[in-house]
Write a protein that holds these residues in place. Sequence first.
Motif, PDB file in Angstrom:
ATOM      1  N   GLY A  86      15.229 -75.900 -26.548  1.00  0.00           N
ATOM      2  CA  GLY A  86      15.256 -74.936 -25.221  1.00  0.00           C
ATOM      3  C   GLY A  86      14.302 -73.857 -24.853  1.00  0.00           C
ATOM      4  N   PHE A  87      13.775 -73.546 -26.098  1.00  0.00           N
ATOM      5  CA  PHE A  87      12.824 -72.429 -26.076  1.00  0.00           C
ATOM      6  C   PHE A  87      11.255 -72.802 -26.662  1.00  0.00           C
ATOM      7  N   SER A  88      10.380 -72.590 -25.807  1.00  0.00           N
ATOM      8  CA  SER A  88       9.134 -73.169 -26.455  1.00  0.00           C
ATOM      9  C   SER A  88       8.397 -72.076 -26.982  1.00  0.00           C
ATOM     10  N   ASP A  89       8.934 -70.905 -26.730  1.00  0.00           N
ATOM     11  CA  ASP A  89       8.378 -69.586 -27.138  1.00  0.00           C
ATOM     12  C   ASP A  89       9.453 -68.851 -27.959  1.00  0.00           C
ATOM     13  N   LEU A  90       9.914 -69.796 -28.935  1.00  0.00           N
ATOM     14  CA  LEU A  90      11.044 -69.298 -29.871  1.00  0.00           C
ATOM     15  C   LEU A  90      10.589 -68.567 -30.779  1.00  0.00           C
ATOM     16  N   LEU A  91       9.486 -68.457 -31.521  1.00  0.00           N
ATOM     17  CA  LEU A  91       8.736 -67.622 -32.298  1.00  0.00           C
ATOM     18  C   LEU A  91       8.616 -66.292 -32.006  1.00  0.00           C
ATOM     19  N   SER A  92       8.031 -66.236 -30.602  1.00  0.00           N
ATOM     20  CA  SER A  92       7.781 -64.812 -30.080  1.00  0.00           C
ATOM     21  C   SER A  92       8.932 -64.160 -29.802  1.00  0.00           C
ATOM     22  N   VAL A  93       9.757 -64.848 -28.997  1.00  0.00           N
ATOM     23  CA  VAL A  93      11.108 -64.091 -28.824  1.00  0.00           C
ATOM     24  C   VAL A  93      11.836 -63.574 -30.034  1.00  0.00           C
ATOM     25  N   LEU A  94      11.947 -64.323 -30.948  1.00  0.00           N
ATOM     26  CA  LEU A  94      12.381 -63.799 -32.395  1.00  0.00           C
ATOM     27  C   LEU A  94      11.605 -62.551 -33.069  1.00  0.00           C
ATOM     28  N   LEU A  95      10.321 -62.687 -32.853  1.00  0.00           N
ATOM     29  CA  LEU A  95       9.561 -61.695 -33.166  1.00  0.00           C
ATOM     30  C   LEU A  95       9.871 -60.282 -32.286  1.00  0.00           C
ATOM     31  N   SER A  96      10.353 -60.562 -31.128  1.00  0.00           N
ATOM     32  CA  SER A  96      10.284 -59.409 -30.236  1.00  0.00           C
ATOM     33  C   SER A  96      11.902 -58.604 -30.529  1.00  0.00           C
ATOM     34  N   LEU A  97      12.683 -59.269 -31.130  1.00  0.00           N
ATOM     35  CA  LEU A  97      14.016 -58.793 -31.165  1.00  0.00           C
ATOM     36  C   LEU A  97      14.229 -57.567 -32.024  1.00  0.00           C
ATOM     37  N   PRO A  98      13.708 -57.350 -33.098  1.00  0.00           N
ATOM     38  CA  PRO A  98      13.599 -56.233 -33.702  1.00  0.00           C
ATOM     39  C   PRO A  98      13.048 -54.816 -33.167  1.00  0.00           C
ATOM     40  N   ARG A  99      12.069 -54.978 -32.311  1.00  0.00           N
ATOM     41  CA  ARG A  99      11.669 -54.136 -31.543  1.00  0.00           C
ATOM     42  C   ARG A  99      12.301 -53.491 -30.504  1.00  0.00           C
ATOM     43  N   ASP A 100      12.858 -54.559 -29.903  1.00  0.00           N
ATOM     44  CA  ASP A 100      13.984 -54.211 -28.653  1.00  0.00           C
ATOM     45  C   ASP A 100      15.383 -53.675 -29.038  1.00  0.00           C
ATOM     46  N   LEU A 101      15.579 -54.232 -30.223  1.00  0.00           N
ATOM     47  CA  LEU A 101      17.059 -53.944 -30.687  1.00  0.00           C
ATOM     48  C   LEU A 101      17.064 -52.386 -31.134  1.00  0.00           C
ATOM     49  N   ILE A 102      16.020 -51.957 -31.804  1.00  0.00           N
ATOM     50  CA  ILE A 102      16.001 -50.882 -32.524  1.00  0.00           C
ATOM     51  C   ILE A 102      15.068 -49.781 -31.683  1.00  0.00           C
ATOM     52  N   PRO A 103      15.762 -48.835 -31.049  1.00  0.00           N
ATOM     53  CA  PRO A 103      15.027 -47.842 -30.309  1.00  0.00           C
ATOM     54  C   PRO A 103      13.853 -47.189 -31.029  1.00  0.00           C
ATOM     55  N   ALA A 104      12.818 -46.954 -30.342  1.00  0.00           N
ATOM     56  CA  ALA A 104      11.671 -46.202 -31.203  1.00  0.00           C
ATOM     57  C   ALA A 104      12.026 -44.842 -31.126  1.00  0.00           C
ATOM     58  N   THR A 105      11.800 -44.102 -32.155  1.00  0.00           N
ATOM     59  CA  THR A 105      12.088 -42.776 -32.589  1.00  0.00           C
ATOM     60  C   THR A 105      11.133 -42.079 -32.061  1.00  0.00           C
ATOM     61  N   PRO A 106      11.310 -40.926 -31.069  1.00  0.00           N
ATOM     62  CA  PRO A 106      10.101 -40.352 -30.423  1.00  0.00           C
ATOM     63  C   PRO A 106       9.728 -39.255 -31.488  1.00  0.00           C
ATOM     64  N   GLY A 107       8.169 -39.326 -31.341  1.00  0.00           N
ATOM     65  CA  GLY A 107       7.318 -38.364 -32.264  1.00  0.00           C
ATOM     66  C   GLY A 107       7.621 -36.959 -32.153  1.00  0.00           C
ATOM     67  N   PRO A 108       7.179 -36.340 -32.840  1.00  0.00           N
ATOM     68  CA  PRO A 108       7.394 -34.657 -32.972  1.00  0.00           C
ATOM     69  C   PRO A 108       6.586 -34.156 -31.612  1.00  0.00           C
ATOM     70  N   THR A 109       7.155 -33.074 -31.038  1.00  0.00           N
ATOM     71  CA  THR A 109       6.370 -32.586 -29.947  1.00  0.00           C
ATOM     72  C   THR A 109       5.485 -31.509 -30.628  1.00  0.00           C
ATOM     73  N   VAL A 110       4.363 -31.459 -29.961  1.00  0.00           N
ATOM     74  CA  VAL A 110       3.337 -30.279 -30.079  1.00  0.00           C
ATOM     75  C   VAL A 110       3.538 -29.397 -29.303  1.00  0.00           C
ATOM     76  N   PRO A 111       3.663 -28.243 -29.736  1.00  0.00           N
ATOM     77  CA  PRO A 111       3.518 -27.013 -28.524  1.00  0.00           C
ATOM     78  C   PRO A 111       2.381 -26.685 -27.917  1.00  0.00           C
ATOM     79  N   ALA A 112       2.439 -26.526 -26.566  1.00  0.00           N
ATOM     80  CA  ALA A 112       1.139 -26.269 -25.956  1.00  0.00           C
ATOM     81  C   ALA A 112       0.390 -24.936 -26.568  1.00  0.00           C
ATOM     82  N   ALA A 113      -0.744 -25.042 -26.612  1.00  0.00           N
ATOM     83  CA  ALA A 113      -1.526 -23.903 -26.978  1.00  0.00           C
ATOM     84  C   ALA A 113      -1.599 -22.974 -25.953  1.00  0.00           C
ATOM     85  N   THR A 114      -1.493 -21.628 -26.466  1.00  0.00           N
ATOM     86  CA  THR A 114      -1.367 -20.694 -25.429  1.00  0.00           C
ATOM     87  C   THR A 114      -2.731 -19.898 -25.415  1.00  0.00           C
ATOM     88  N   GLY A 115      -3.465 -19.538 -24.523  1.00  0.00           N
ATOM     89  CA  GLY A 115      -4.575 -18.629 -24.825  1.00  0.00           C
ATOM     90  C   GLY A 115      -4.846 -18.163 -23.297  1.00  0.00           C
TER      91      GLY A 115
END
Length: 281
Positions: free
Chosen positions: A252-281
């Motif tokens: 049923g799925f000609s792109d089965l491998l690509s769908v399987l590989l996409s599951l971990p990325r979409d199931l586990i939400p990406a953790t946002p990186g640390p925010t860098v405070p804007a430089a004041t000057g």
Amino acid sequence: CDFATGITAELTMASMSVACGLMAGTLALCRRRRSRMAAPNDVAEVSISNLEGDEENGKTKLIETKQTWWMACRIILGVGIFFGSFQAPWQALPVLLDRKIAADDGLPFTENQLVLSQTVIFVGWLVGSVLLHPLMQRLTIKQLLVFLASIMLLLSLASITLPYIPHVSLTMLFGVRLLHGICLNIQGVQYIYMQNCFPGYGSQLCSLVNALYSVVSVVMALICGTWALHSNWRLEALLWFGLPILIGLLLGFSDLLSVLLSLPRDLIPATPGPTVPAATG
């Protein structure tokens, strides 16, 4: 005599189910043909859509190539029949196998424990219906279908191996059957996927899948009650549980491998990186 009476009753009920399903499909097809004949000539025929992905947005495409029609047949066979119609073993086979499991000398289960494990399947079915909503927020219908089918394929192996682990065999049995019940919700997901892939043909495909579901149920009951009555229950479970799911995934799925590989990325939400405070000057 009782066995013959039971077989006759099963065949009668299955014949009525198949007849009703085929009749519903025929009526739906006739209504569709009448509506097409009444439409203007310059209106293009409703086509099979979304066979290459993008199921969720409902865009339609005209299908004119043999390759795409072959893909349509693969989806109907793989998803509609091997996922939909072959849900009959997943819903009924545990009841047929539990008597053999109780007689297995390598497993310490009593009949009461096995009956309780059947209840766990229905509890899992309820839990799975609740989990569908958050899963659908993260995954497309195709991804969710492949995700559930992959778990079911692993469960077909786990159901014949994990209960043999000493000291935790009952826990393993309950755990496997809880996941078993959760994955039964694949039936509703495959209906959505089929309707998205074939807009306008939902009633015909639903009738086809339901009619073949009845046929699979009858064949399974006959085989388990006659030829396989004294066979190894592990082989039965592997053939009825795992083989249809494996064929459905590959077909049923000609792109089965690509769908399987996409599951971990979409199931586990990406953790946002640390925010860098804007430089004041």
